[in-house]
Design an enzyme around this catalytic site. Sequence first.
Site, mmCIF file in Angstrom:
data_model
loop_
_atom_site.group_PDB
_atom_site.id
_atom_site.type_symbol
_atom_site.label_atom_id
_atom_site.label_comp_id
_atom_site.label_asym_id
_atom_site.label_seq_id
_atom_site.Cartn_x
_atom_site.Cartn_y
_atom_site.Cartn_z
ATOM 1 N N GLY A 88 0.878 -1.156 0.000
ATOM 2 C CA GLY A 88 0.000 0.000 0.000
ATOM 3 C C GLY A 88 0.917 1.209 0.000
ATOM 4 N N GLY A 90 3.340 3.145 1.302
ATOM 5 C CA GLY A 90 4.222 3.001 2.447
ATOM 6 C C GLY A 90 5.108 4.194 2.725
ATOM 7 N N ARG A 91 5.254 5.086 1.749
ATOM 8 C CA ARG A 91 6.041 6.300 1.983
ATOM 9 C C ARG A 91 5.481 7.484 1.190
ATOM 10 N NH1 ARG A 91 11.762 5.956 -1.338
ATOM 11 N NH2 ARG A 91 11.015 4.860 -3.188
ATOM 12 N N GLY A 124 9.699 5.278 5.503
ATOM 13 C CA GLY A 124 8.773 6.205 4.868
ATOM 14 C C GLY A 124 9.436 7.397 4.222
ATOM 15 N N ARG A 177 4.164 14.993 -6.610
ATOM 16 C CA ARG A 177 3.933 14.862 -8.052
ATOM 17 C C ARG A 177 2.508 15.301 -8.384
ATOM 18 N NH1 ARG A 177 3.541 9.129 -6.824
ATOM 19 N NH2 ARG A 177 5.731 8.833 -7.319
ATOM 20 N N ARG A 184 -4.416 2.562 -9.077
ATOM 21 C CA ARG A 184 -3.534 1.520 -9.597
ATOM 22 C C ARG A 184 -4.325 0.239 -9.873
ATOM 23 N NH1 ARG A 184 1.824 2.899 -6.652
ATOM 24 N NH2 ARG A 184 1.292 4.782 -5.478
ATOM 25 N N ASP A 256 1.179 -2.640 -9.049
ATOM 26 C CA ASP A 256 0.936 -1.464 -8.217
ATOM 27 C C ASP A 256 1.605 -0.221 -8.782
ATOM 28 O OD1 ASP A 256 3.250 -3.108 -7.279
ATOM 29 O OD2 ASP A 256 3.642 -1.347 -6.055
ATOM 30 N N ASN A 257 2.345 -0.367 -9.883
ATOM 31 C CA ASN A 257 3.001 0.777 -10.516
ATOM 32 C C ASN A 257 2.358 1.160 -11.841
ATOM 33 O OD1 ASN A 257 4.870 1.166 -8.482
ATOM 34 N ND2 ASN A 257 6.410 -0.143 -9.423
ATOM 35 N N ASP A 266 5.962 7.097 -10.925
ATOM 36 C CA ASP A 266 6.687 6.355 -9.894
ATOM 37 C C ASP A 266 8.001 5.801 -10.436
ATOM 38 O OD1 ASP A 266 7.208 5.521 -7.393
ATOM 39 O OD2 ASP A 266 5.786 3.861 -7.368
#
Length: 483
Positions: A88, A90-91, A124, A177, A184, A256-257, A266
């Site tokens: 998920g 995470g940072r 993170g 960004r 996603r 996830d990207n 990303d």
Amino acid sequence: MAASYRPDPRFVTLGAEFADPVEPADFPAATERWWNDRWAGAVGLDTLDAHARTAHFHRFEPLPDNQPRPLALRYHGHQFRTYNPQIGDGRGFLFAQLRDGEGRLLDLGTKGSGQTPFSRTGDGRLTLKGAVRELLASHMLEARGVYTSKTLSIFETGEALHRGDEPSPTRSAVLTRLSHSHVRIGMFQRHAYFNRPDLVEALMDYAIDAFHPEAGLAGDAPARAAAFLEHTVAASARLAAEWMAAGFVHGVLNTDNLVVTGESFDYGPWRFLPVFEPGFTAAYFDEGGLYAYGRQPESVLWALEQLAGSLTLIGEEESLIKALMTFPDRYRAALYEAWHRRLGLKALGGDADGAFLTSLLRFMHESQLPFEGVVFDWFGGEASARRALSGPRAEAYRSETFAAIRGGFESREPVRPERLSHPYFNADEPADMVFETMEAAWAPIAAEDDWSALHVLLAAVDAAREGYDLGRGRSGFLDGQAE
């Protein structure tokens, strides 16, 4: 705020199953290293002074009438084709949403903004070099005509980080960004994993309303699912084609990207090709070449298959398969379009374009000439012949091997040949972003905190963007949204 600032925090309305409210990190220092004036102006953020930029994009105080708290988004994903339900945001987090001048919904998302419930053992944080690398990737991709997120801001944050792939301790940063979406493929996978067709449908309808409204006209949920998938397939095929024409290797095409708008974002271990090489990989840990340059279209299709699998909770398998099967033809057409667009040429259509592209890429592979050098030399086709034949690669262009390719340039009309009058084309060499170029810009920052080489490089990329002018006349906020 500028009058053109139009807040519209929509994602939060999906509810608690989709994201977790989080607190941004309390960083010890704030040094603004990058602010994207051009794209800030597109969304009404250009009137913020230095104090306001620090408040909103370093401390992440809420923007007016926007999300009251940042949201760490929930998702799963296949990472190198192994399913991982432990991931998920995470940072990073979704910080705000707003509309552009044409009414399109946009996200402000972060990287390196602190720990979340999905950080696991991570801190993170983002290294300063990682932030600079993302800036360089997005900046060059925009110049080469790829539908990409934009790096809006970078603040150095005054922490010492330890990383296994950088000399440590290393400097820290937080990046924001600007992008069209953070929905996603892995978000759909998460809800399918927990067998929640209601949440899959809710997320799909959010994405349809925000990004693919035509799919909403299809009818009931199964029909909308097939239409939504087909629109996502079209957008993703176009993205894969644009990466290939840009000579770009994303490096980590996990589910996830990849987002449903077909937008590149990303940037981790990315690379641009020095020369045309299908087997070129970006990530040192991609030992099998799963995400090599030449395998990117197949990787995107594989990810789309996982999205289709998630949509089977609300859709009909046969219609979803039919939507997936549109990928090859869409990708082929998009590839021919992307390459002709990069070369500033009007396509002839049909098999002739495929034969021309095959010959050109074979020549680039066998000659091992610089990838971007060939595009630069022959931008506009025959209109650039005198320039190409007096440049550093002239001898290769006079070879018998190149004769048939020259004929292909001669048979295609240049599109807006006036672009060749831009000062960018007076140089012998184009702006590039190969590994050595990126490292040369970073080295003085690491050694002496000297940012001048980076700014020179960014100015060169800006000149390339203006010279090629690949975004003019295209639809979509970020010069590439698929229709």
